[in-house]
Design an enzyme around this catalytic site. Structure first.
Site, mmCIF file in Angstrom:
data_model
loop_
_atom_site.group_PDB
_atom_site.id
_atom_site.type_symbol
_atom_site.label_atom_id
_atom_site.label_comp_id
_atom_site.label_asym_id
_atom_site.label_seq_id
_atom_site.Cartn_x
_atom_site.Cartn_y
_atom_site.Cartn_z
ATOM 1 N N HIS A 121 1.096 2.374 -1.787
ATOM 2 C CA HIS A 121 1.572 3.598 -1.144
ATOM 3 C C HIS A 121 1.401 3.443 0.372
ATOM 4 O O HIS A 121 0.474 2.752 0.823
ATOM 5 C CB HIS A 121 0.701 4.760 -1.663
ATOM 6 C CG HIS A 121 1.166 6.125 -1.294
ATOM 7 N ND1 HIS A 121 0.933 6.690 -0.061
ATOM 8 C CD2 HIS A 121 1.838 7.051 -2.005
ATOM 9 C CE1 HIS A 121 1.445 7.918 -0.041
ATOM 10 N NE2 HIS A 121 1.998 8.164 -1.211
ATOM 11 N N ASP A 200 -7.623 2.326 -4.283
ATOM 12 C CA ASP A 200 -6.938 3.606 -4.172
ATOM 13 C C ASP A 200 -6.761 4.152 -5.595
ATOM 14 O O ASP A 200 -5.966 3.629 -6.378
ATOM 15 C CB ASP A 200 -5.589 3.352 -3.479
ATOM 16 C CG ASP A 200 -4.656 4.556 -3.536
ATOM 17 O OD1 ASP A 200 -4.979 5.545 -4.214
ATOM 18 O OD2 ASP A 200 -3.579 4.484 -2.909
ATOM 19 N N GLN A 203 -3.663 7.403 -8.416
ATOM 20 C CA GLN A 203 -2.898 7.495 -9.668
ATOM 21 C C GLN A 203 -3.742 7.205 -10.901
ATOM 22 O O GLN A 203 -3.231 7.251 -12.015
ATOM 23 C CB GLN A 203 -1.687 6.551 -9.634
ATOM 24 C CG GLN A 203 -0.623 6.962 -8.654
ATOM 25 C CD GLN A 203 -0.073 8.363 -8.918
ATOM 26 O OE1 GLN A 203 -0.106 8.882 -10.030
ATOM 27 N NE2 GLN A 203 0.430 8.997 -7.874
ATOM 28 N N LYS A 226 -4.134 15.642 -7.594
ATOM 29 C CA LYS A 226 -3.530 14.839 -8.675
ATOM 30 C C LYS A 226 -4.388 14.897 -9.937
ATOM 31 O O LYS A 226 -4.085 14.276 -10.940
ATOM 32 C CB LYS A 226 -3.355 13.389 -8.214
ATOM 33 C CG LYS A 226 -2.350 13.290 -7.055
ATOM 34 C CD LYS A 226 -1.950 11.882 -6.777
ATOM 35 C CE LYS A 226 -1.304 11.722 -5.415
ATOM 36 N NZ LYS A 226 0.131 11.963 -5.415
ATOM 37 N N CYS A 364 7.087 6.900 -1.124
ATOM 38 C CA CYS A 364 6.169 6.390 -0.089
ATOM 39 C C CYS A 364 5.785 4.942 -0.353
ATOM 40 O O CYS A 364 4.638 4.534 -0.120
ATOM 41 C CB CYS A 364 4.918 7.251 0.034
ATOM 42 S SG CYS A 364 5.255 8.887 0.646
HETATM 43 N N1 PMP Z 1 -2.025 6.457 -2.987
HETATM 44 C C1 PMP Z 1 -1.256 6.598 -4.074
HETATM 45 C C2 PMP Z 1 -1.191 5.480 -5.072
HETATM 46 C C3 PMP Z 1 -0.559 7.791 -4.270
HETATM 47 O O1 PMP Z 1 0.201 7.941 -5.359
HETATM 48 C C4 PMP Z 1 -0.660 8.821 -3.308
HETATM 49 C C5 PMP Z 1 0.108 10.114 -3.454
HETATM 50 N N2 PMP Z 1 1.410 9.965 -3.898
HETATM 51 C C6 PMP Z 1 -1.491 8.607 -2.204
HETATM 52 C C7 PMP Z 1 -2.152 7.414 -2.072
HETATM 53 C C8 PMP Z 1 -1.659 9.634 -1.149
HETATM 54 O O2 PMP Z 1 -2.249 10.790 -1.679
HETATM 55 P P1 PMP Z 1 -2.336 12.119 -0.801
HETATM 56 O O3 PMP Z 1 -0.982 12.338 -0.225
HETATM 57 O O4 PMP Z 1 -2.735 13.162 -1.804
HETATM 58 O O5 PMP Z 1 -3.373 11.878 0.230
#
Ligand code: PMP
Length: 406
Positions: A121, A200, A203, A226, A364
């Site tokens: 991401h 990270d 997910q 999430k 993203c």
């Molecule tokens: N890492 C991953 C793998 C994600 O899926 C996401 C959110 N789509 C993020 C980071 C960022 O999370 P947040 O926008 O809630 O900070």
């Protein structure tokens, strides 16, 4: 089990036009159960107060609830101690915290290498690029195999004396593939025990149990929204010895020990990294959300979601012109597809007209899309409240949408 759980999520009764809502955008954010909505309300109705240093009763109650939530997060992640948990606005802020403190530490040097993944991401790419720009370090992405899995052999070749950091998603949000975290960590440690490893968990947190001590990483980041908690919540877990060594990143209240114009000293962990009034209510409710998930049981949730994912995978894979990205096995609760001659946005819009909420676009993960030569995918993602009926409906609607578009 699911019918009972579903009834706890008021939003799922919503209709989109005349159609029942089929919410399959859980990788972007999950819906919230009544116990979470009530916990938020109860906080403001009965204990709302600023925490720490308050001499009065409400402040003590709020402080206790806030620190209890920290213990819950620590327990959820298998941390050695609650002081290793830093509350943040989410996963993005947690990763930025590590990158920024590393920048401030002066411990990153020209020629240092950060190994990232192609399917990361942006939140787990850009903070490292920013750090690299400031320090002269280099960012290197691990390629994917032709099957769209993490390429362990290529990774092993990239490890060297220059590897300063490895940062990767437990489960990729664009692809759904579970990365071989334990293998990656053991090879990294074998190369150099000092290399920093950040996982990270955005997910994975609502779907797969992760014990940070068993994993053996140095940092673990996730977002509360999430995992059934409100937006603006999340946490960073970090090994206490590292967090102690690194400098604070934001200055303000609570992160100090003593302030004078001559010299300011900093608070102990975890407060050193929590400047200003935190999201008190959100953090308390995050603790409740993790408790909620633990009460149901992550294994049970994951088994249920795997059944849905397998069913959807099989249904999509046999549709003409549909390419399901990544292998069927070893995946989180999400599936991304690309369809010959059909734009993901058009498919998503038609599905929306049928009441099926999916996400379309680059999620993203632009470097990942570039690696495949595509601009985006259509992504279906599950939570504990989704049902087999919804999968069947999503499959029928997808087929109908594709028939309309071709
Ligand atoms: N890492 C991953 C793998 C994600 O899926 C996401 C959110 N789509 C993020 C980071 C960022 O999370 P947040 O926008 O809630 O900070």
């Amino acid at each position: 089990m699911v019918a009972n759980l579903r009834s706890q999520f008021p939003i799922l009764e919503k209709r989109i036009g005349k159609k029942p809502l089929v919410y399959l955008d859980n990788a972007a954010t999950t819906q919230k159960p009544l116990c979470i909505l009530q916990a938020e309300r109860e906080y403001y109705e009965s204990i709302n107060s600023n925490i720490h240093r308050g001499a009065h009763y409400l402040s003590r109650l709020a402080t206790e609830a806030h620190e209890e939530a920290r213990c819950r997060v620590a327990h959820f992640l298998g941390a050695a101690a609650p002081r290793e948990i830093i509350f943040t606005r989410g996963c993005t802020e947690a990763i930025n915290l590590v990158a920024q403190t590393l920048a401030l530490s002066g411990g990153i040097h020209p020629g240092d290498e950060f190994i990232l993944t192609t399917d990361a991401h942006h939140s787990n790419i850009v903070p490292w690029q920013m750090l690299a720009e400031r320090t002269g370090a280099t960012v290197l992405p691990v390629p994917l195999t032709p099957e769209l899995c993490f390429d362990l052999a290529a990774f092993e070749n990239m490890l060297s004396a220059r590897t300063r950091l490895v940062a990767l998603p437990y489960i990729s949000n664009a692809l759904g593939v579970v990365n071989p975290i334990s293998e990656i960590i053991s090879r990294t440690r074998h190369n150099n025990p000092e290399t920093l490893i950040l996982v990270d968990g955005a997910q994975s947190v609502a779907h797969t149990a992760a014990n940070v001590q068993e994993l053996g990483c140095d940092f673990f980041a996730f977002s509360g929204h999430k995992v059934y908690a409100p937006t603006g919540t999340g946490a960073l877990w970090g090994r206490a010895d590292l967090l102690e060594k690194l400098p604070p990143w934001q200055g303000g209240g609570e992160m100090i020990s003593e302030v004078s114009f001559a010299r300011t000293t900093y608070n102990t962990l975890p407060f050193k990294y929590e400047a200003g009034t935190p999201n008190i209510c959100g953090n308390i409710v995050l603790g409740k959300a993790l408790e909620y998930v633990q009460q149901i049981g992550l294994e049970k949730i994951s088994r249920h979601e795997s059944q849905l994912t397998d069913k959807l995978y099989d249904g999509l894979a046999c549709m003409e012109g549909v390419r399901v990205l990544g292998p069927r096995e070893n995946r989180g609760a999400l599936i991304s597809i690309v369809v010959d001659g059909v734009h993901h946005y058009d498919l998503g819009t038609l599905l929306d007209n049928m009441g099926v909420a999916v996400r379309t676009g680059h999620h993203c993960c632009q470097p990942f899309m570039q690696s495949l030569g595509i601009t985006g995918t259509t992504r279906y993602s599950f939570a504990l409240y989704n049902t087999e009926d919804e999968v069947e409906l999503a499959l029928r609607c997808t087929q109908r949408a594709l028939d309309m578009l071709r």
